[in-house]
Scaffold this motif. Structure first.
Motif, PDB file in Angstrom:
ATOM      1  N   ARG A 414       1.227  -1.087  -0.023  1.00 35.50           N
ATOM      2  CA  ARG A 414      -0.012   0.245  -0.077  1.00 35.50           C
ATOM      3  C   ARG A 414       0.927   0.845   0.199  1.00 35.50           C
ATOM      4  O   ARG A 414       0.463   2.159  -0.314  1.00 35.50           O
ATOM      5  N   GLY A 415       2.337   1.020   0.112  1.00 32.07           N
ATOM      6  CA  GLY A 415       2.694   2.406   0.356  1.00 32.07           C
ATOM      7  C   GLY A 415       3.137   2.649   2.003  1.00 32.07           C
ATOM      8  O   GLY A 415       3.977   4.088   1.559  1.00 32.07           O
ATOM      9  N   SER A 416       2.409   2.921   2.319  1.00 35.92           N
ATOM     10  CA  SER A 416       2.192   3.438   4.219  1.00 35.92           C
ATOM     11  C   SER A 416       3.704   2.864   4.740  1.00 35.92           C
ATOM     12  O   SER A 416       3.419   1.685   5.144  1.00 35.92           O
ATOM     13  N   LEU A 417       4.333   4.167   5.431  1.00 33.92           N
ATOM     14  CA  LEU A 417       5.663   3.858   5.684  1.00 33.92           C
ATOM     15  C   LEU A 417       5.611   3.954   7.356  1.00 33.92           C
ATOM     16  O   LEU A 417       6.702   3.633   8.037  1.00 33.92           O
ATOM     17  N   GLY A 418       4.573   4.442   7.358  1.00 30.69           N
ATOM     18  CA  GLY A 418       4.000   4.501   9.054  1.00 30.69           C
ATOM     19  C   GLY A 418       4.199   3.444   9.636  1.00 30.69           C
ATOM     20  O   GLY A 418       5.707   3.760  11.244  1.00 30.69           O
ATOM     21  N   MET A 419       4.061   2.240   9.262  1.00 30.70           N
ATOM     22  CA  MET A 419       4.131   0.859  10.335  1.00 30.70           C
ATOM     23  C   MET A 419       5.584   0.734   9.588  1.00 30.70           C
ATOM     24  O   MET A 419       6.410  -0.402  10.863  1.00 30.70           O
ATOM     25  N   VAL A 420       5.938   0.740   9.235  1.00 31.84           N
ATOM     26  CA  VAL A 420       7.565   0.467   8.052  1.00 31.84           C
ATOM     27  C   VAL A 420       8.786   1.060   9.120  1.00 31.84           C
ATOM     28  O   VAL A 420       9.074   0.114   9.696  1.00 31.84           O
ATOM     29  N   ASN A 421       8.356   2.098   9.587  1.00 32.34           N
ATOM     30  CA  ASN A 421       9.232   3.124   9.827  1.00 32.34           C
ATOM     31  C   ASN A 421       8.962   2.486  11.817  1.00 32.34           C
ATOM     32  O   ASN A 421       9.878   2.640  12.395  1.00 32.34           O
ATOM     33  N   LEU A 422       7.188   1.903  12.179  1.00 36.44           N
ATOM     34  CA  LEU A 422       8.186   1.761  13.919  1.00 36.44           C
ATOM     35  C   LEU A 422       8.849   0.606  13.801  1.00 36.44           C
ATOM     36  O   LEU A 422       9.332   0.163  14.872  1.00 36.44           O
ATOM     37  N   HIS A 423       8.287  -0.620  12.779  1.00 35.02           N
ATOM     38  CA  HIS A 423       8.867  -1.888  12.935  1.00 35.02           C
ATOM     39  C   HIS A 423      10.962  -1.503  12.841  1.00 35.02           C
ATOM     40  O   HIS A 423      11.306  -1.902  13.692  1.00 35.02           O
ATOM     41  N   GLU A 424      11.234  -0.335  12.115  1.00 35.84           N
ATOM     42  CA  GLU A 424      12.711  -0.916  11.029  1.00 35.84           C
ATOM     43  C   GLU A 424      13.269   0.292  12.487  1.00 35.84           C
ATOM     44  O   GLU A 424      14.369  -0.701  12.838  1.00 35.84           O
ATOM     45  N   ARG A 425      12.770   1.541  13.625  1.00 32.71           N
ATOM     46  CA  ARG A 425      13.304   1.774  14.746  1.00 32.71           C
ATOM     47  C   ARG A 425      13.438   1.240  15.910  1.00 32.71           C
ATOM     48  O   ARG A 425      14.414   1.249  16.291  1.00 32.71           O
ATOM     49  N   THR A 426      12.393   0.176  15.820  1.00 31.94           N
ATOM     50  CA  THR A 426      12.218  -0.595  16.856  1.00 31.94           C
ATOM     51  C   THR A 426      13.256  -1.685  17.029  1.00 31.94           C
ATOM     52  O   THR A 426      14.014  -2.247  18.193  1.00 31.94           O
ATOM     53  N   GLU A 427      13.818  -2.410  15.808  1.00 28.44           N
ATOM     54  CA  GLU A 427      14.582  -2.964  15.092  1.00 28.44           C
ATOM     55  C   GLU A 427      16.020  -2.592  15.598  1.00 28.44           C
ATOM     56  O   GLU A 427      17.424  -2.792  16.435  1.00 28.44           O
ATOM     57  N   LEU A 428      16.761  -1.414  15.466  1.00 34.64           N
ATOM     58  CA  LEU A 428      17.549  -1.044  15.655  1.00 34.64           C
ATOM     59  C   LEU A 428      17.841   0.007  16.882  1.00 34.64           C
ATOM     60  O   LEU A 428      19.304  -0.790  17.310  1.00 34.64           O
ATOM     61  N   VAL A 429      16.634  -1.002  18.355  1.00 38.43           N
ATOM     62  CA  VAL A 429      17.059  -0.776  19.918  1.00 38.43           C
ATOM     63  C   VAL A 429      16.991  -1.733  19.559  1.00 38.43           C
ATOM     64  O   VAL A 429      16.861  -2.295  21.319  1.00 38.43           O
ATOM     65  N   ASN A 430      17.259  -3.229  19.411  1.00 30.58           N
ATOM     66  CA  ASN A 430      16.803  -4.950  19.452  1.00 30.58           C
ATOM     67  C   ASN A 430      16.071  -4.606  20.422  1.00 30.58           C
ATOM     68  O   ASN A 430      15.228  -5.809  21.085  1.00 30.58           O
ATOM     69  N   GLY A 431      14.931  -4.328  19.843  1.00 26.60           N
ATOM     70  CA  GLY A 431      13.373  -3.852  21.056  1.00 26.60           C
ATOM     71  C   GLY A 431      12.497  -4.881  20.059  1.00 26.60           C
ATOM     72  O   GLY A 431      12.567  -5.470  19.220  1.00 26.60           O
ATOM     73  N   ILE A 432      11.070  -5.019  20.712  1.00 19.81           N
ATOM     74  CA  ILE A 432      10.028  -5.870  20.129  1.00 19.81           C
ATOM     75  C   ILE A 432       8.849  -4.362  20.161  1.00 19.81           C
ATOM     76  O   ILE A 432       8.209  -3.928  21.507  1.00 19.81           O
ATOM     77  N   THR A 448       9.011  -2.738  24.017  1.00 16.33           N
ATOM     78  CA  THR A 448       9.916  -3.003  25.051  1.00 16.33           C
ATOM     79  C   THR A 448      11.389  -2.921  24.006  1.00 16.33           C
ATOM     80  O   THR A 448      11.845  -3.636  23.257  1.00 16.33           O
ATOM     81  N   ILE A 449      12.274  -2.716  25.140  1.00 14.61           N
ATOM     82  CA  ILE A 449      13.544  -2.034  24.629  1.00 14.61           C
ATOM     83  C   ILE A 449      14.153  -2.329  25.592  1.00 14.61           C
ATOM     84  O   ILE A 449      14.754  -2.142  26.980  1.00 14.61           O
ATOM     85  N   PRO A 450      15.682  -3.236  25.404  1.00 14.79           N
ATOM     86  CA  PRO A 450      16.809  -3.959  26.413  1.00 14.79           C
ATOM     87  C   PRO A 450      17.480  -2.307  26.238  1.00 14.79           C
ATOM     88  O   PRO A 450      17.902  -2.195  25.590  1.00 14.79           O
ATOM     89  N   VAL A 451      18.069  -2.950  27.772  1.00 19.45           N
ATOM     90  CA  VAL A 451      19.033  -1.845  27.721  1.00 19.45           C
ATOM     91  C   VAL A 451      20.307  -2.092  27.978  1.00 19.45           C
ATOM     92  O   VAL A 451      21.141  -1.427  27.491  1.00 19.45           O
ATOM     93  N   THR A 452      20.440  -2.908  28.218  1.00 18.81           N
ATOM     94  CA  THR A 452      22.048  -3.988  28.161  1.00 18.81           C
ATOM     95  C   THR A 452      21.776  -5.179  27.166  1.00 18.81           C
ATOM     96  O   THR A 452      20.097  -5.933  26.888  1.00 18.81           O
ATOM     97  N   MET A 453      22.692  -5.798  26.453  1.00 21.98           N
ATOM     98  CA  MET A 453      23.326  -6.838  25.675  1.00 21.98           C
ATOM     99  C   MET A 453      22.422  -8.218  25.555  1.00 21.98           C
ATOM    100  O   MET A 453      21.371  -9.136  25.408  1.00 21.98           O
TER     101      MET A 453
END
Length: 466
Positions: A414-432, A448-453
């Motif tokens: 559909r070309g709407s990237l709002g959901m894509v941005n949320l998922h990709e930015r969550t991945e950048l912080v190793n989150g879910i 959910t964002i982990p603070v440590t590895m």
């Protein structure tokens, strides 16, 4: 270990050996150590045999020639190891692994040897590379939970079987029905199991101790090369993903400038032109028009400041995430009359890396803008709490809501990237991330964002924790 004395001693008798080592860059010797250990053991045995007294000169010449042939074959294997270690193409590494295994076995002209490199895809093993397997076998997938495969993967050890036809998983390979023996070698790095190597041969005693040692060295060597190639591939994919995110950010900035400040400045130019013509004809009306121009200019300034804030809020670097979120709430109220309630403690993210704080801020900013623009929400709540080494973020609104399953199944098309941005930015912080919404009942975005590895590894091992 391979001793320098051994190499120098053998080099006195076999001149080709010194040339073999001169040809190689010393840097690859570290990654090639598993195979070199095996070669060193072979050199010891050959050196011991060469020191024996021979009954005739002819016997000595035969033995010397055999040693030369052996050194040349080992030199060829060293070249293959060097090529394997220097290859960063993941698919090419898989092919070269089996080439190395076949060439490392003494009977290189024996075409009856069949082999396969199997890797895990989710919960099943698939054939990533093979030699001597028909097309039907290449399509076989196995769970790797029973028989020799289950044993090999379960205790992470090499296993040999002479009962292939009764093995619950190996018997699915048609090519192995002609084999009297099969051997499996797990491919393991640390605690992670990538898959295994599988070999079969018609001769029941083919896999001698010497050949097993060769294949185990190949397995260790291939895992090093596969891991390096996988890291390189992941790095290239990450670079492409970052480039796509940057390109989308540029497009979003261009759209926002076109729909906001650009339109406003055009309107200001038109009104100034109109006011200029009114100055002499109707000074009072010209004054009113100038007042409208001033209001429009002030509103445009606010829009530009809001855009600059969302691009890079300076308060984020100077005072941290919580202060930036509160300023975001104030600006939403000031510029869009949007109620955004921040519920958190001041020190909740003090020990979170600044880069991660920036990503969390942009997740909130994206979620709030989506709720304001698309959900037409009256109220938006942003909650940030800490439990141990996990940071829990919630962005909830009382807007229109949507069908999550329907949107997630085709949001890319559909070309709407709002959901894509949320998922990709969550991945950048190793989150879910977890999104809960229904039409007419608002939306809740939970991250959910982990603070440590260590927390990141535990989080992804057990899944979402909210």
């Amino acid at each position: 270990m391979i001793s320098i004395d051994l190499i120098q001693n053998l080099a006195k008798h076999i001149p080709q050996l010194s040339k073999s080592f001169i040809d190689f860059d010393p840097g690859w010797l570290v990654s090639g150590m598993p195979f070199l250990l095996w070669i060193g053991d072979r050199f010891r045995r050959e050196n011991a045999n060469s020191s024996m007294q021979y009954s005739s000169e002819a016997d000595a010449k035969v033995q010397n020639q055999r040693l030369r042939d052996e050194v040349e074959r080992l030199r060829s294997l060293l070249l293959m190891i060097a090529n394997l270690n220097s290859t960063l193409n993941y698919e090419r590494v898989l092919e070269m692994t089996l080439d190395l295994a076949h060439n490392a076995l003494e009977d290189t002209g024996d075409s009856r040897l069949v082999s396969a490199l199997m890797l895990f895809s989710k919960d099943d093993l698939f054939i990533a590379s093979a030699r001597g397997l028909p097309q039907a076998d290449l399509r076989v997938t196995l769970p790797g939970s029973s028989g020799i495969l289950g044993e090999s993967l379960g205790n992470v050890q090499t296993h040999i079987t002479h009962d292939i036809r009764n093995d619950p998983e190996l018997r699915r390979f048609v090519s192995l029905h002609q084999c009297a023996v099969a051997i499996t070698l797990p491919l393991v790095v640390g605690l992670e199991i990538y898959g295994l190597l599988l070999f079969g041969h018609p001769e029941g005693e083919y896999f001698s101790q010497d050949r097993v040692e060769i294949l185990e060295a190949v397995a260790q060597q291939s895992m090093i090369a596969m891991q390096n190639a996988k890291l390189y591939r992941d790095l290239e994919q990450e670079k492409e993903r970052i480039a796509e995110i940057q390109e989308e950010a540029r497009h979003k900035l261009a759209r926002d400038l076109h729909d906001g400040p650009t339109q406003s400045i055009s309107a200001i130019a038109m009104r100034v032109n109109f006011a200029r013509r009114l100055v002499q004809r109707d000074p009072n009306q010209a004054g009113e028009e100038l007042f409208k121009i001033e209001e429009l200019a002030r509103r445009t300034t606010k829009e530009i400041r809001q855009m600059l804030f969302t691009l890079r809020p300076l308060i984020l670097e100077s005072e941290g995430l919580v202060a930036a979120l509160r300023q975001l709430s104030e600006k939403m109220e000031e510029n869009h009359e949007q109620k955004v309630v921040i519920e958190t403690k001041d020190d909740v993210a003090d020990d979170l890396e600044m880069g991660k704080q920036g990503v969390v801020f942009f997740i909130v900013e994206e979620s709030v803008n989506n709720a304001r623009k698309h959900a037409k929400a009256s109220h938006i709540w942003v909650r940030l709490r800490r439990k141990g080494d996990l940071l829990y973020l919630e962005v909830e609104d009382d807007g229109a809501g949507f069908d999550v399953e329907s949107v997630q199944s085709n949001y890319e098309q559909r070309g709407s990237l709002g959901m894509v941005n949320l998922h990709e930015r969550t991945e950048l912080v190793n989150g879910i991330i977890k999104i809960v919404s229904k039409p007419g009942r608002g939306t809740k975005i939970c991250v959910t964002i982990p603070v440590t590895m260590e927390a990141a590894e535990d989080l992804h091992r057990h899944g979402f924790a909210g």
